[in-house]
Design a protein around this motif. Structure first.
Motif, PDB file in Angstrom:
ATOM      1  N   PHE A  28      -7.654   4.125  -4.215  1.00  0.00           N
ATOM      2  CA  PHE A  28      -8.866   4.337  -3.431  1.00  0.00           C
ATOM      3  C   PHE A  28      -8.738   5.603  -2.596  1.00  0.00           C
ATOM      4  N   SER A  29      -9.859   6.100  -2.144  1.00  0.00           N
ATOM      5  CA  SER A  29      -9.871   7.351  -1.380  1.00  0.00           C
ATOM      6  C   SER A  29      -9.435   7.169   0.066  1.00  0.00           C
ATOM      7  N   SER A  30      -9.415   5.925   0.554  1.00  0.00           N
ATOM      8  CA  SER A  30      -9.009   5.681   1.940  1.00  0.00           C
ATOM      9  C   SER A  30      -8.230   4.380   2.041  1.00  0.00           C
ATOM     10  N   GLU A  31      -7.444   4.275   3.103  1.00  0.00           N
ATOM     11  CA  GLU A  31      -6.663   3.058   3.331  1.00  0.00           C
ATOM     12  C   GLU A  31      -7.595   1.877   3.608  1.00  0.00           C
ATOM     13  N   LYS A  32      -8.698   2.120   4.280  1.00  0.00           N
ATOM     14  CA  LYS A  32      -9.651   1.067   4.598  1.00  0.00           C
ATOM     15  C   LYS A  32     -10.195   0.415   3.333  1.00  0.00           C
ATOM     16  N   LEU A  33     -10.570   1.249   2.349  1.00  0.00           N
ATOM     17  CA  LEU A  33     -11.092   0.715   1.091  1.00  0.00           C
ATOM     18  C   LEU A  33     -10.021  -0.051   0.336  1.00  0.00           C
ATOM     19  N   ALA A  34      -8.786   0.463   0.379  1.00  0.00           N
ATOM     20  CA  ALA A  34      -7.683  -0.206  -0.319  1.00  0.00           C
ATOM     21  C   ALA A  34      -7.431  -1.583   0.279  1.00  0.00           C
ATOM     22  N   PHE A  58       0.849  -1.198   0.000  1.00  0.00           N
ATOM     23  CA  PHE A  58       0.000   0.000   0.000  1.00  0.00           C
ATOM     24  C   PHE A  58       0.882   1.245   0.000  1.00  0.00           C
ATOM     25  N   GLN A  59       0.423   2.274  -0.703  1.00  0.00           N
ATOM     26  CA  GLN A  59       1.179   3.523  -0.778  1.00  0.00           C
ATOM     27  C   GLN A  59       0.208   4.697  -0.710  1.00  0.00           C
ATOM     28  N   LYS A  60       0.529   5.640   0.211  1.00  0.00           N
ATOM     29  CA  LYS A  60      -0.290   6.834   0.287  1.00  0.00           C
ATOM     30  C   LYS A  60       0.242   7.858  -0.695  1.00  0.00           C
ATOM     31  N   LEU A  61      -0.607   8.353  -1.568  1.00  0.00           N
ATOM     32  CA  LEU A  61      -0.213   9.286  -2.616  1.00  0.00           C
ATOM     33  C   LEU A  61      -0.291  10.721  -2.112  1.00  0.00           C
ATOM     34  N   PRO A  62       0.419  11.637  -2.770  1.00  0.00           N
ATOM     35  CA  PRO A  62       0.371  13.055  -2.380  1.00  0.00           C
ATOM     36  C   PRO A  62      -1.045  13.626  -2.366  1.00  0.00           C
ATOM     37  N   SER A  63      -1.911  13.044  -3.181  1.00  0.00           N
ATOM     38  CA  SER A  63      -3.298  13.521  -3.237  1.00  0.00           C
ATOM     39  C   SER A  63      -4.109  13.106  -2.020  1.00  0.00           C
ATOM     40  N   GLY A  64      -3.548  12.202  -1.203  1.00  0.00           N
ATOM     41  CA  GLY A  64      -4.276  11.689  -0.053  1.00  0.00           C
ATOM     42  C   GLY A  64      -4.938  10.348  -0.322  1.00  0.00           C
ATOM     43  N   TRP A 119      -5.023   6.294  -1.652  1.00  0.00           N
ATOM     44  CA  TRP A 119      -4.178   5.143  -1.368  1.00  0.00           C
ATOM     45  C   TRP A 119      -4.147   4.219  -2.581  1.00  0.00           C
ATOM     46  N   ARG A 120      -2.943   3.816  -2.931  1.00  0.00           N
ATOM     47  CA  ARG A 120      -2.750   2.896  -4.046  1.00  0.00           C
ATOM     48  C   ARG A 120      -2.376   1.534  -3.484  1.00  0.00           C
ATOM     49  N   VAL A 121      -2.999   0.498  -4.019  1.00  0.00           N
ATOM     50  CA  VAL A 121      -2.688  -0.866  -3.627  1.00  0.00           C
ATOM     51  C   VAL A 121      -2.123  -1.608  -4.829  1.00  0.00           C
ATOM     52  N   LEU A 122      -1.051  -2.347  -4.609  1.00  0.00           N
ATOM     53  CA  LEU A 122      -0.411  -3.140  -5.659  1.00  0.00           C
ATOM     54  C   LEU A 122      -0.336  -4.585  -5.176  1.00  0.00           C
ATOM     55  N   ILE A 123      -0.900  -5.483  -5.960  1.00  0.00           N
ATOM     56  CA  ILE A 123      -0.943  -6.901  -5.596  1.00  0.00           C
ATOM     57  C   ILE A 123      -0.150  -7.692  -6.628  1.00  0.00           C
TER      58      ILE A 123
END
Length: 376
Positions: A28-34, A4-10, A12-16
């Motif tokens: 996604f807009s939140s870490e929870k959703l990611a 998981f990576q938090k982007l400058p925009s706020g 969250w990007r997930v890479l699997i």
């Protein structure tokens, strides 16, 4: 497996990453959703590993698998034209999207677009149901790494959206006679109107036929002795092709048929396009004093209601309307307290008439007996 990576925009990007599979990336807009997304994808990957699922070939699109599915079933069943039309529309909407890239966001956008077009929830649910069939085909038959339940979940989610009506419109738009007269009155001012809409409206009221049925019945299918007509490929909840029904034409409808047929011996009785009939009716309604969204199809509702009003029973009305489920016809009965009194009084009159007739017959028999006795 997932990072998981938090982007400058706020966001969250997930890479699997998983051996033997393409990398999966989403934002996604939140870490929870990611994390929820990652958990679901990891579950799917574990299932794929256990069941032997494979990745779709490079460049495989939704359109490709819609065509593949239609070819797959063409020897086993015949789809209705309405289903083929929907599949064509789905290809135009999702066709260029890779089958593995199809996501919930695509379906959410589809639902919102259809709502803006004024489409009812029942229709949207039907579209998603057919898309679900494609995904299930990819999962069960082609063994692809796809979320087979994605479209079905989107369809079921419509039920929790109170802003989107799922049930089809009920019969609250049964037109009144004054509304029908107002619409017919508009056509009296249309000198260049090609379709004889007043007669088609009356025929619909006398038969309860859909506009497609009215425009498709043929002269060759008339039984002039018994005053019936065959409706071919009539709409059916399970199948349509080959569902031919012979229905009676009541005197008012038969009179219209005789006027239209004239000396012709073949061809459509009413040679019009059903869509043109519907459009002409809606335009006339908009130009009249009618404020409710009455459609040509609603004439069918009024006809069925009127059939019950003149005393036809459920099996008789079902024969006229083509309904398979008699329970569906209950909503057209519109029984009022006054109707019960009227029916009782009519039955009482019939019973009194029968009693009076029986007394007359008994008296006549008695008189004949006395006459025979006197002659003897």
């Amino acid at each position: 497996m997932a990072s998981f990576q938090k982007l400058p925009s706020g966001n969250w990007r997930v890479l699997i990453r998983a051996k033997g599979h393409k990398s999966i990336s989403a934002t996604f807009s939140s870490e929870k959703l990611a994390k929820a997304f990652a958990k679901e994808k990891e579950r799917q990957l574990e299932e794929i590993k256990a069941t032997g699922r494979t990745a779709a070939p490079k460049g495989s699109t939704v359109a490709h698998y819609i065509d593949d599915y239609l070819n797959y079933i063409q020897h086993g069943r015949t789809l209705q034209r309405s289903a083929l039309f929907i599949y064509k529309a789905l290809k135009e909407r999702f066709g260029k999207i890779g089958i593995e890239r199809l996501s919930k966001s695509h379906l959410d956008s589809f639902i919102e677009a259809r709502k803006k077009e004024g489409v009812q929830g029942q229709t949207i649910a039907g579209d998603l149901s057919l898309l679900s069939t494609i995904l299930r085909y990819c999962y069960d038959v082609k063994h692809l790494d796809v979320d087979a339940d994605m479209a079905d979940k989107a369809r079921k989610s419509l039920k929790s959206n109170h802003k989107l009506r799922i049930k089809s419109r009920e019969v609250e738009c049964v037109p009144t006679q004054s509304e029908i007269d107002a619409i017919i009155g508009v056509f009296a001012t249309k000198k260049r109107q090609i379709i004889n809409m007043p007669q088609l409206i009356r025929f619909g009221l006398f038969t309860s036929m859909r506009q497609s049925e009215i425009c498709n019945i043929r002269i060759e299918d008339l039984d002039w002795e018994n005053k019936t007509v065959v409706i071919r490929d009539r709409k059916h909840p399970n199948e349509k092709m080959g569902n031919n029904e012979t229905v009676p034409l009541l005197p008012s409808a038969w009179t219209i048929v005789e006027e239209w047929v004239g000396t012709r011996t073949a061809g459509p009785i009413f040679p019009y396009n059903p869509k043109s009939v519907s459009v002409a009716f809606s335009r006339a309604r908009d130009q009249s004093s009618v404020t409710r969204p009455v459609r040509f199809h609603d004439l069918r509702h009024k006809a069925i209601t009127d059939f019950f009003g003149i005393g036809l029973n459920v099996p008789q009305v079902a024969l006229m309307s083509g309904h398979r489920d008699w329970q569906t016809l209950k909503r057209y009965t519109h029984v009022k307290a006054s109707d019960v009194h009227t029916a009782y009084n009519a039955l009482n009159i019939k019973q009194q008439d029968a009693k009076h007739l029986s007394e007359q017959v008994d008296w006549l028999v008695q008189q004949m007996g006395e006459m025979r006795g006197a002659q003897a």
